[in-house]
Write a protein that holds these residues in place. Structure first.
Motif, mmCIF file in Angstrom:
data_model
loop_
_atom_site.group_PDB
_atom_site.id
_atom_site.type_symbol
_atom_site.label_atom_id
_atom_site.label_comp_id
_atom_site.label_asym_id
_atom_site.label_seq_id
_atom_site.Cartn_x
_atom_site.Cartn_y
_atom_site.Cartn_z
ATOM 1 N N THR A 8 -5.214 6.715 -30.359
ATOM 2 C CA THR A 8 -4.175 5.791 -30.804
ATOM 3 C C THR A 8 -2.838 6.428 -30.478
ATOM 4 O O THR A 8 -2.531 7.534 -30.931
ATOM 5 N N ASP A 11 1.787 2.363 -30.805
ATOM 6 C CA ASP A 11 1.255 1.105 -31.360
ATOM 7 C C ASP A 11 -0.005 0.624 -30.665
ATOM 8 O O ASP A 11 -0.455 -0.495 -30.910
ATOM 9 N N THR A 12 -0.576 1.460 -29.791
ATOM 10 C CA THR A 12 -1.719 1.010 -28.992
ATOM 11 C C THR A 12 -2.942 1.889 -29.229
ATOM 12 O O THR A 12 -2.857 3.117 -29.136
ATOM 13 N N ASP A 18 -11.461 -0.089 -22.717
ATOM 14 C CA ASP A 18 -10.117 -0.159 -22.136
ATOM 15 C C ASP A 18 -9.955 0.890 -21.040
ATOM 16 O O ASP A 18 -9.411 0.609 -19.970
ATOM 17 N N ASP A 30 -4.277 -5.797 -21.285
ATOM 18 C CA ASP A 30 -3.002 -5.659 -21.992
ATOM 19 C C ASP A 30 -2.883 -4.326 -22.711
ATOM 20 O O ASP A 30 -1.776 -3.798 -22.881
ATOM 21 N N LYS A 31 -4.009 -3.732 -23.116
ATOM 22 C CA LYS A 31 -3.971 -2.452 -23.820
ATOM 23 C C LYS A 31 -3.424 -1.341 -22.917
ATOM 24 O O LYS A 31 -2.648 -0.487 -23.367
ATOM 25 N N GLY A 34 0.264 -1.905 -22.390
ATOM 26 C CA GLY A 34 0.944 -1.575 -23.643
ATOM 27 C C GLY A 34 1.033 -0.076 -23.864
ATOM 28 O O GLY A 34 2.083 0.440 -24.273
ATOM 29 N N PHE A 35 -0.053 0.636 -23.585
ATOM 30 C CA PHE A 35 -0.059 2.099 -23.717
ATOM 31 C C PHE A 35 1.001 2.714 -22.815
ATOM 32 O O PHE A 35 1.790 3.568 -23.255
ATOM 33 N N ASP A 38 4.496 2.061 -23.920
ATOM 34 C CA ASP A 38 4.777 2.923 -25.083
ATOM 35 C C ASP A 38 5.126 4.340 -24.623
ATOM 36 O O ASP A 38 6.049 4.976 -25.152
ATOM 37 N N ASN A 54 6.025 -5.081 -25.192
ATOM 38 C CA ASN A 54 4.570 -4.951 -25.236
ATOM 39 C C ASN A 54 3.903 -6.285 -24.909
ATOM 40 O O ASN A 54 4.403 -7.338 -25.303
ATOM 41 N N SER A 56 1.501 -7.668 -26.278
ATOM 42 C CA SER A 56 1.207 -8.405 -27.519
ATOM 43 C C SER A 56 2.404 -9.239 -27.956
ATOM 44 O O SER A 56 2.244 -10.317 -28.537
#
Length: 241
Positions: A8, A11-12, A18, A30-31, A34-35, A38, A54, A56
């Motif tokens: 983690t 926020d991802t 994934d 999207d993960k 997003g990672f 971040d 992000n 999301s």
């Protein structure tokens, strides 16, 4: 059996499924985007004038149609204070869940008041990109709360040159590097965002900058580098617990 999280980060949360999409021939989800956004925000770019949105958040933006409700939902992003905003665009038509088949990048740059649309598959995501830009203009320019009305005779956007002198927000389609397969769009999106954010005066000759650096070989290497970065963060997290 519930899938175990690998790491983690901010926020991802990344799971094995994934991580697997970073293998050659796979479409990024999207993960992963997003990672990496971040990571750019937290460790590499670190500027409160730059925002990496992000994926999301993009689902939220697509779901909310009321401008006031959208402004309240995205108020923490402080869009009106950002000079540079990186927006991942997906052609997912179901706003209730992650999905879609193509990623591209939309970049808002305040100095020229321009959205730069960068797509590695011609203009496949132009419709969702322009729709997203339309929703974001009042949030980027809260002083233009009545933007649509004030530009009713001309339209909200100027689709010409970013240097045309027109005061309206511009939407500029960039002649950008094109992918040679059906799965590398997410890597092109990540690589383009990182390159622009880490380059001084990137919009002076954006097309040349992208074509010189975002090559198929570089994209292949970037995919492997992102996977290695996630595993490195997982190792750091395990050592800390």
């Amino acid at each position: 059996m519930e899938e175990e999280a690998i790491v983690t980060y901010v926020d991802t949360t990344i799971f094995q499924s994934d991580l697997d999409v970073l293998d050659p021939g796979c479409w990024l989800n999207d993960k992963i985007i997003g990672f990496y956004f971040d990571f750019l925000t937290t460790e590499k770019i670190k500027s409160n004038k730059i925002l990496f949105m992000n994926p999301s958040t993009m689902i939220l933006l697509a779901f909310i149609e009321d401008p006031q409700e959208l402004a309240e939902a995205l108020s923490d992003l402080q869009l009106s204070k950002r000079d540079l905003v990186f927006i991942p665009i997906n052609n997912n038509s179901d706003v209730t869940q992650a999905g879609g088949s193509h990623w591209s990048l939309l970049v808002f740059e305040r100095h020229h008041n321009t959205f730069y649309y960068i797509d590695s598959a011609h203009e496949m995501n132009r419709v969702p990109a322009s729709h997203t830009a339309t929703k974001l203009v009042p949030l980027l320019h809260p002083e233009l709360q009545n933007a649509k009305k004030s530009h009713s005779n001309k339209g909200l956007f100027n689709f010409g040159s970013p240097h045309s002198g027109d005061e309206r927000t511009r939407f500029h389609v960039v002649n950008s590097p094109q992918q040679e397969n059906g799965y590398d769009c997410g890597v092109y999106t990540i690589a383009s965002a990182e390159l622009i954010a880490s380059t001084d005066h990137p919009f002076k000759n954006l097309e040349e900058l992208l074509k010189k650096n975002i090559t198929p070989k570089f994209v292949t290497q970037k995919r492997a580098a992102i996977k290695a970065l996630i595993l490195e963060k997982a190792l750091q997290e395990n050592k800390a617990t």
